[in-house]
Design an enzyme around this catalytic site. Structure first.
Site, PDB file in Angstrom:
ATOM      1  N   TRP A  33       0.691  -1.232  -0.131  1.00 15.51           N
ATOM      2  CA  TRP A  33      -0.229   0.283  -0.292  1.00 15.51           C
ATOM      3  C   TRP A  33       1.021   0.761  -0.070  1.00 15.51           C
ATOM      4  O   TRP A  33       1.816   1.196   1.036  1.00 15.51           O
ATOM      5  CB  TRP A  33      -1.114   0.361   1.274  1.00 15.51           C
ATOM      6  CG  TRP A  33      -1.427   1.348   1.791  1.00 15.51           C
ATOM      7  CD1 TRP A  33      -1.721   1.161   2.690  1.00 15.51           C
ATOM      8  CD2 TRP A  33      -3.059   1.306   0.420  1.00 15.51           C
ATOM      9  NE1 TRP A  33      -2.584   2.646   2.732  1.00 15.51           N
ATOM     10  CE2 TRP A  33      -3.542   2.850   2.299  1.00 15.51           C
ATOM     11  CE3 TRP A  33      -3.237   1.576  -0.594  1.00 15.51           C
ATOM     12  CZ2 TRP A  33      -4.643   3.517   1.473  1.00 15.51           C
ATOM     13  CZ3 TRP A  33      -4.108   2.473  -0.954  1.00 15.51           C
ATOM     14  CH2 TRP A  33      -4.795   3.387  -0.268  1.00 15.51           C
ATOM     15  N   SER A  35       1.317   4.389   0.968  1.00 18.07           N
ATOM     16  CA  SER A  35       0.137   5.056   1.788  1.00 18.07           C
ATOM     17  C   SER A  35       0.463   6.253   1.866  1.00 18.07           C
ATOM     18  O   SER A  35       1.928   7.006   1.580  1.00 18.07           O
ATOM     19  CB  SER A  35       0.077   4.603   3.151  1.00 18.07           C
ATOM     20  OG  SER A  35       0.261   4.737   4.101  1.00 18.07           O
ATOM     21  N   GLY A  36      -0.420   7.715   1.558  1.00 21.69           N
ATOM     22  CA  GLY A  36       0.153   8.564   1.438  1.00 21.69           C
ATOM     23  C   GLY A  36      -0.326   8.773   2.999  1.00 21.69           C
ATOM     24  O   GLY A  36       0.613   9.872   3.241  1.00 21.69           O
ATOM     25  N   PHE A  37      -0.463   8.229   3.983  1.00 14.65           N
ATOM     26  CA  PHE A  37      -0.545   9.137   5.326  1.00 14.65           C
ATOM     27  C   PHE A  37       0.719   8.220   5.548  1.00 14.65           C
ATOM     28  O   PHE A  37       1.683   8.970   6.669  1.00 14.65           O
ATOM     29  CB  PHE A  37      -1.448   7.970   6.395  1.00 14.65           C
ATOM     30  CG  PHE A  37      -0.991   7.870   7.495  1.00 14.65           C
ATOM     31  CD1 PHE A  37      -1.885   9.232   9.111  1.00 14.65           C
ATOM     32  CD2 PHE A  37      -0.152   6.947   8.857  1.00 14.65           C
ATOM     33  CE1 PHE A  37      -1.739   9.639   9.732  1.00 14.65           C
ATOM     34  CE2 PHE A  37      -0.229   7.361   9.638  1.00 14.65           C
ATOM     35  CZ  PHE A  37      -0.379   7.971  10.333  1.00 14.65           C
ATOM     36  N   ASP A  47      -1.191  14.339   7.218  1.00 13.85           N
ATOM     37  CA  ASP A  47      -1.748  13.893   6.073  1.00 13.85           C
ATOM     38  C   ASP A  47      -2.906  14.258   5.512  1.00 13.85           C
ATOM     39  O   ASP A  47      -3.708  13.931   5.802  1.00 13.85           O
ATOM     40  CB  ASP A  47      -2.173  12.335   6.452  1.00 13.85           C
ATOM     41  CG  ASP A  47      -2.664  11.767   5.110  1.00 13.85           C
ATOM     42  OD1 ASP A  47      -2.462  11.686   3.926  1.00 13.85           O
ATOM     43  OD2 ASP A  47      -3.764  10.772   5.012  1.00 13.85           O
ATOM     44  N   ASP A  74      -2.744   5.074  -3.002  1.00 10.41           N
ATOM     45  CA  ASP A  74      -3.404   6.418  -2.406  1.00 10.41           C
ATOM     46  C   ASP A  74      -3.065   7.674  -3.181  1.00 10.41           C
ATOM     47  O   ASP A  74      -2.463   8.001  -2.870  1.00 10.41           O
ATOM     48  CB  ASP A  74      -2.641   5.966  -1.150  1.00 10.41           C
ATOM     49  CG  ASP A  74      -3.767   6.706  -0.094  1.00 10.41           C
ATOM     50  OD1 ASP A  74      -5.075   6.949  -0.393  1.00 10.41           O
ATOM     51  OD2 ASP A  74      -3.762   7.221   1.125  1.00 10.41           O
ATOM     52  N   ARG A 148     -13.217   4.623  -2.258  1.00 12.04           N
ATOM     53  CA  ARG A 148     -13.410   4.396  -0.752  1.00 12.04           C
ATOM     54  C   ARG A 148     -14.477   5.011  -0.339  1.00 12.04           C
ATOM     55  O   ARG A 148     -14.325   6.897  -1.095  1.00 12.04           O
ATOM     56  CB  ARG A 148     -11.911   4.864  -0.573  1.00 12.04           C
ATOM     57  CG  ARG A 148     -11.647   5.491   0.559  1.00 12.04           C
ATOM     58  CD  ARG A 148     -10.259   5.163   1.080  1.00 12.04           C
ATOM     59  NE  ARG A 148      -9.808   5.798   2.273  1.00 12.04           N
ATOM     60  CZ  ARG A 148      -9.237   6.305   2.551  1.00 12.04           C
ATOM     61  NH1 ARG A 148      -7.472   6.187   2.107  1.00 12.04           N
ATOM     62  NH2 ARG A 148      -8.844   7.396   4.029  1.00 12.04           N
TER      63      ARG A 148
END
Ligand code: SPV
Ligand code: MG
Length: 288
Positions: A33, A35-37, A47, A74, A148
């Site tokens: 993933w 991930s943006g976070f 984020d 993401d 999402r």
């Protein structure tokens, strides 16, 4: 990814770098993933749509080059409207992503798991347009488009979440990701039990870790589990431990026994292959 989805639950581990992606691959995860976070945390910023799309794209490209499992990217809100989404999805497709996730929040977004954050969603029809743009922009259906919904995160309730999920499935999304920040999995379980479309579901169980694979399999509608931020959290815990040990001891001896050996890092860097290339191409070695 499509084959794996057809046969079982795809387990996707969070990453923020090619190195963490390689570790996830070696641990046996089906996909990673992007991930943006995690990337935001890596840069030490919230984020909240602060990093540019190209920063995240370059991370995704670098990861895709270093692992052989699919990368689930993401895309947050898609960096604008449906026209921005077209552009962005083409870039991720070329960068080698195996799936892209678009969420129905407004830009700039608030990070989903932050207590008390204000979450605003765009209209259902507008988000259907963004999904249609993403589906048309991909070069082939090798790239999965995941819609999402943040309806539960925004506190809009189960009916709104289901209505949005169905609308996004109708727009052609390959999977529907439904996110929740409740500490118990009750609303995700209710969503999964009431899900009445053939489109499979994806979840990110960070906030409700009691929902394990056995229970997820029983629900039958969830086919993808994204472990959202355990790469960055594991690395923060490990770095903090090592740094504290070195400070306390005034030296490296004790910390050396717990950190990864240097040889391990060289291996993860692909040093064997690099040395082989050195022997093959640097034919002038040894000449004065
Ligand atoms: C991410 O990892 O960037 C996500 C999952 O989107 S969450 O942070 O839980 O929203
Ligand atoms: Mg995110």
């Amino acid at each position: 990814m499509r084959e794996r989805l057809a046969t079982g639950i795809v387990q996707v581990m969070a990453t923020h770098s090619p190195l963490s992606a390689r570790l996830a691959e070696e641990a046996g995860f089906d996909a990673v993933w992007a991930s943006g976070f995690e990337l935001s945390a890596l840069y030490g910023v919230p984020d909240a749509s602060l990093l540019s799309f190209s920063q995240h794209l370059e991370m995704t490209r670098a990861i895709a080059e270093r692992v052989s499992i699919p990368v689930v990217a993401d895309l947050d809100t898609g960096h604008g409207n449906a026209l921005n989404v077209r552009h962005v999805v083409r870039q991720y497709d070329r960068a080698g992503a195996g799936a892209v996730v678009l969420e129905d929040k407004t830009f700039p977004k608030a990070t989903s798991l932050l207590p008390g954050a204000r979450h605003e969603l765009i209209g259902t029809a507008e988000f259907q347009g963004k999904l249609a743009a993403a589906l048309d922009a991909r070069s082939s259906d090798r790239l999965l488009v995941i819609g999402r919904t943040e309806a539960l995160i925004a506190g809009l309730g189960l009916e709104e979440a289901l209505a949005r999920g169905r609308a996004y499935a109708e727009a052609g999304a390959d999977l529907i990701l439904v996110h929740s920040k409740r500490p118990e999995p009750d609303e995700i379980v209710a969503f999964a039990e009431r899900w009445d479309r053939p489109t499979p579901l994806a979840i990110v169980p960070t906030a409700y870790p009691s929902l394990d694979l056995t229970r997820i399999a029983e629900l039958r509608t969830i086919r993808m589990v994204i472990y959202g931020n355990h790469a960055i959290r594991a690395s923060v815990a490990a770095m903090r431990d090592a740094f504290a040990t070195i400070r306390a001891d005034g030296g490296l001896a004790r910390a050396d026994r717990t950190v990864a050996p240097l040889e391990e890092i060289l291996r993860l860097q692909g040093m064997d292959e690099h040395r082989a290339a050195e022997r093959r191409y640097l034919t002038d070695q040894g000449e004065p």
